[in-house]
Design an enzyme around this catalytic site. Structure first.
Site, mmCIF file in Angstrom:
data_model
loop_
_atom_site.group_PDB
_atom_site.id
_atom_site.type_symbol
_atom_site.label_atom_id
_atom_site.label_comp_id
_atom_site.label_asym_id
_atom_site.label_seq_id
_atom_site.Cartn_x
_atom_site.Cartn_y
_atom_site.Cartn_z
ATOM 1 N N GLN A 9 0.832 -1.195 0.000
ATOM 2 C CA GLN A 9 0.000 0.000 0.000
ATOM 3 C C GLN A 9 0.871 1.250 0.000
ATOM 4 O OE1 GLN A 9 -3.122 -0.406 2.822
ATOM 5 N NE2 GLN A 9 -3.893 1.673 2.589
ATOM 6 N N SER A 86 4.147 -6.222 2.726
ATOM 7 C CA SER A 86 2.850 -6.059 3.386
ATOM 8 C C SER A 86 1.716 -6.580 2.495
ATOM 9 C CB SER A 86 2.639 -4.595 3.771
ATOM 10 O OG SER A 86 1.504 -4.443 4.599
ATOM 11 N N LEU A 87 0.862 -5.712 1.986
ATOM 12 C CA LEU A 87 -0.228 -6.143 1.110
ATOM 13 C C LEU A 87 0.300 -6.945 -0.068
ATOM 14 C CD1 LEU A 87 -3.222 -6.021 0.158
ATOM 15 C CD2 LEU A 87 -2.597 -3.913 -1.038
ATOM 16 N N ARG A 111 -9.322 -8.064 4.723
ATOM 17 C CA ARG A 111 -8.173 -7.429 5.382
ATOM 18 C C ARG A 111 -8.305 -5.906 5.327
ATOM 19 N NH1 ARG A 111 -2.868 -5.511 3.946
ATOM 20 N NH2 ARG A 111 -1.190 -6.263 5.319
ATOM 21 N N HIS A 190 0.575 -3.327 11.555
ATOM 22 C CA HIS A 190 1.762 -4.148 11.826
ATOM 23 C C HIS A 190 2.308 -3.902 13.234
ATOM 24 C CE1 HIS A 190 1.837 -5.631 7.756
ATOM 25 N NE2 HIS A 190 1.809 -4.398 7.293
ATOM 26 N N GLN A 238 0.720 -11.632 10.102
ATOM 27 C CA GLN A 238 1.292 -10.477 9.415
ATOM 28 C C GLN A 238 0.632 -9.167 9.841
ATOM 29 O OE1 GLN A 238 0.019 -8.833 5.882
ATOM 30 N NE2 GLN A 238 1.839 -9.350 4.684
#
Length: 748
Positions: A9, A86-87, A111, A190, A238
């Site tokens: 992102q 991440s994403l 998510r 996170h 995650q």
């Protein structure tokens, strides 16, 4: 090694995807239908300025990256490994074959929804400062509660935490000339602030069957390849774990000849900015170790719980056991799934004909590789003549290397035969045991029997029969009967109602004394069972010193369980107080009581009523006619005379003439034989699968199922169709490890 990289992102922009939307019209339409809005219009035009919003950004980026990957794949280029920031990790998992694009989009949509709902936290990027220096500064200024959420490069880090603390950190850093940029996000991603979102996402993930990667995927949370069976667990983890991008890149660099392609949100060019700059900076500082957050939970923490000896002894990834449940409730499917996930389970054999047990064993063997970790339960079984002997012979015939024994108050010859038949010596003359025994016990007296060497009289008997060799008889003097012993404090079914906190320390002292007394070469590991239905219960067991945990009740209410759908429907709604105690089938007060499900079943009060009649009256004839009529109509659904005839016929078929004469000449014994049929009737009702029969169903369970339901049903109605045995286990272990970590409890 050529690695395909996917950004996260922040890489989105209006116009992304370009021609790809027209090139893949079916996928574009699928995504639009699933999301409820035109995904291509959002990405190309962003008419309502929504592309910057997490709820819309994450599905949009995932779809663009998916289309870009498909175009890249059509060129015939292959990758040796994949990783995403991440994403972007979802796109990496798609490329590795862990799920299809529709499944991935559903996961990302959920998510994005959960993360967009997060409140009360912020994030900020810190530029030009190392992780060690930043952590030291934060600790010195009383800002140690902030999390280093992203390790993007050796000099670019992201902080996450409470907004007030983020603002204080930004002011402090700016005052020292360090650039700190607030990020436009709704929460502290996170970081531990996202635990509520993680828990909801874990529940959501139970509805999906995710494949293991076909090529290595480097996980953000561990900077290591995804292990087998851990896609769902790591995706959930995650959400709260830091993105260890520096360590991830260094991991693939260490594999040699590292090259990469970074796919951006636009198909016409690679991403040469964020990810590329991160990678190049990491390349030039490869010798600088990356810092890790001490309290951030890598998934390996769950795998480190308990005893390494236990895990290595059985070849496991987790110190976790699914205990054997009778009548095949611990089914072949349950055993197979647990073995594939690196955990141990035992087939439930009690109350099953020998032919059915053998069929289940062959079913397991047909799908598992030789040497896989699994076993078979063994109880003092009187279902057929010489039942224990026949089950042990079956184990020896098919090479079953593990048995779990429960319900034994004394040591029998079949147990000793199984143990000693697996003894052999290696080239150096050391004793090796191929047959492992896990004993479930509720008392110190029984535990001492299993922690002692096999009784000499049984050893001599087996030697005289030629069933063991003289050298095996000699080796038997130096090994305990069991390798592993599970302390069951308050299990389902027969229970003494003990307290784990009281009995476990005494068991630990006994274990030490027995090892010293007999000078065993291998230790006996101690586990805990009974009432393990929540992460808190598992964590408490490990705090007491348990080297593994064993579950039972919660396993009945899973997809792989052999329990009927009707029983599972009852169990998934059971609360902490939906459990009752019933007398055992022998109707003796000095025997363990039974813990049974009381929800929608009258088995417990009716069994107690039968015990009252047995204690008050001397014969069947003394039962008043109105009471007898009620028993025949409501309890048994047949006459007491018919029950008597059936039970006598069973004894006749087994040629038990002396027992028949004893029954016929002793009214009290005859009465017990007839009334105890209700316990068999209750088991049959539970196994019938008919809702109308459940009023008399005998379902062995404990409050552990209520604790599990209370913990996991709060948000999304975690029904049994979504509960897979291995995922339940990983959830319990992962959350138990997290709780121990967050309370700063040391885990070796």
């Amino acid at each position: 090694m050529h690695v395909l990289l996917f950004p996260g992102q922040g890489s989105q922009f209006k116009g992304m995807g370009g021609q790809l939307w027209r090139d893949y019209p079916q996928l574009t339409q699928m995504a639009s239908d699933l999301l409820g809005y035109r995904i291509d219009k959002l990405c190309l035009e962003d008419p309502d300025n929504q592309l910057r919003m997490t709820l819309f950004t994450q599905p949009a980026l995932f779809m663009v990256q998916a289309l870009h990957y498909y175009r890249w794949r059509e060129k015939g280029i292959a990758a040796d490994a994949v990783m995403g920031h991440s994403l972007g990790e979802y796109s990496a998992l798609l490329a590795a074959g862990c799920f299809d694009v529709e499944t991935g989009l559903r996961l990302v949509q959920q998510r994005g929804l959960l993360m967009s709902q997060a409140r009360g936290g912020s994030m900020a990027a810190v530029l030009g400062m190392s992780a060690d220096a930043l952590r030291t500064l934060l600790d010195e200024r009383g800002l140690g509660q902030l999390t280093l959420a992203n390790y993007n490069s050796p000099t670019q880090l992201v902080l996450a935490g409470e907004t007030q603390l983020i603002e204080a950190a930004a002011h402090c850093l700016s005052a020292q000339g360090i650039q700190c940029v607030a990020l436009n996000v709704s929460g502290a991603f996170h970081s531990p602030h996202m635990q509520a979102a993680q828990r909801q996402f874990e529940i959501f993930l139970q509805g999906f069957d995710l494949n293991d990667p076909l090529i290595p995927v480097i996980a953000n949370a561990t900077a290591l390849p995804y292990p087998k069976g851990q896609v769902g667990a790591l995706l959930a983890q995650q959400i709260t774990s830091p993105v260890l991008w520096v360590d991830s890149v260094r991991y693939v660099m260490d594999q040699g000849n590292f090259t990469y392609t970074a796919l951006s949100a636009v198909a016409e060019k690679p991403c040469t900015q964020a990810l590329g700059k991160f990678v190049e900076e990491i390349r030039t500082t490869a010798s600088t170790p990356a810092a890790h957050v001490d309290y951030a939970l890598p998934p390996t923490d769950a795998q480190r719980l308990g005893s390494q000896v236990f895990r290595e002894r059985h070849g496991l990834d987790y110190a976790y056991v699914a205990g054997g449940m009778f009548r095949g409730i611990s089914s072949a499917a349950l055993v197979q799934r647990m073995a594939h996930a690196g955990m141990l389970a035992y087939l439930g054999t009690a109350g099953m004909p020998l032919e059915a047990v053998e069929a289940a064993v062959l079913d397991v063997l047909s799908t598992l590789k030789p040497g896989a970790s699994w076993g078979m339960n063994l109880t003092p079984d009187t279902t057929y003549e010489r039942g224990e002997h026949r089950l042990v012979q079956l184990c020896l015939k098919h090479g079953v290397q593990r048995i779990e024994v429960s319900g034994f108050n004394t040591i029998t010859e079949p147990l000793v035969h199984y143990r000693i038949a697996g003894l052999q010596r290696d080239a150096a003359g050391n004793i090796q045991c191929q047959h492992r025994i896990l004993a479930k016990v509720m008392s110190l007296a029984v535990a001492e029997l299993f922690m002692s060497p096999p009784p000499v009289y049984w050893v001599n008997s087996l030697l005289a029969k030629g069933l063991i060799t003289p050298d095996q008889a000699l080796m038997a003097e130096s090994v305990p009967l069991c390798d592993d012993l599970c302390v069951q404090a308050n299990p389902a079914g027969p229970t003494l109602g003990g307290s784990l906190a009281l009995i476990f320390p005494s068991m630990t002292r006994l274990r030490s004394a027995m090892i010293n007394r007999f000078n065993y070469r291998e230790t006996i590991t101690l586990g805990a069972g009974g009432g393990i239905g929540s992460p808190e219960a598992a964590a408490s067991a490990f705090l007491l010193g348990a080297e593994f945990v064993l579950t039972g009740s919660i396993n009945q209410c899973t997809v792989e369980s052999g329990a009927t759908d009707c029983v599972k429907n009852l169990l998934q709604h059971a609360g902490l107080h939906d459990i009752a105690h019933a007398p055992n089938s022998e109707m003796l007060n000095d025997r363990p009581k039974l813990q049974v499900l009381h929800r929608s079943s009258l088995f417990a009060p009716r069994a107690n009523r039968l015990l009252e009649l047995f204690n008050q009256l001397d014969s069947l004839e003394a039962i008043a006619q109105p009471v007898r009529t009620k028993l025949e109509r409501d309890f048994f659904n047949q006459t007491l005379s018919d029950i008597e005839a059936q039970r006598l016929n069973v004894l006749k078929d087994k040629s038990r003439e002396r027992e028949i004469q004893h029954v016929l000449t002793n009214p009290k014994v005859r009465m017990k034989m007839v009334l105890s049929a209700y316990w068999h009737h209750g088991l049959d009702r539970a196994a019938s699968g008919l809702p109308s029969d459940l009023v008399n169903a005998q379902v062995h369970t404990s409050a552990a199922i209520g604790a599990f339901n209370n913990h996991y049903n709060q948000d999304a109605g975690f029904n049994w169709q979504s509960r897979h045995i291995d995922q339940v286990a990983v959830m319990l272990m992962t959350e138990a490890a997290r709780q121990l970590r967050e309370t700063r409890v040391f885990m070796p």
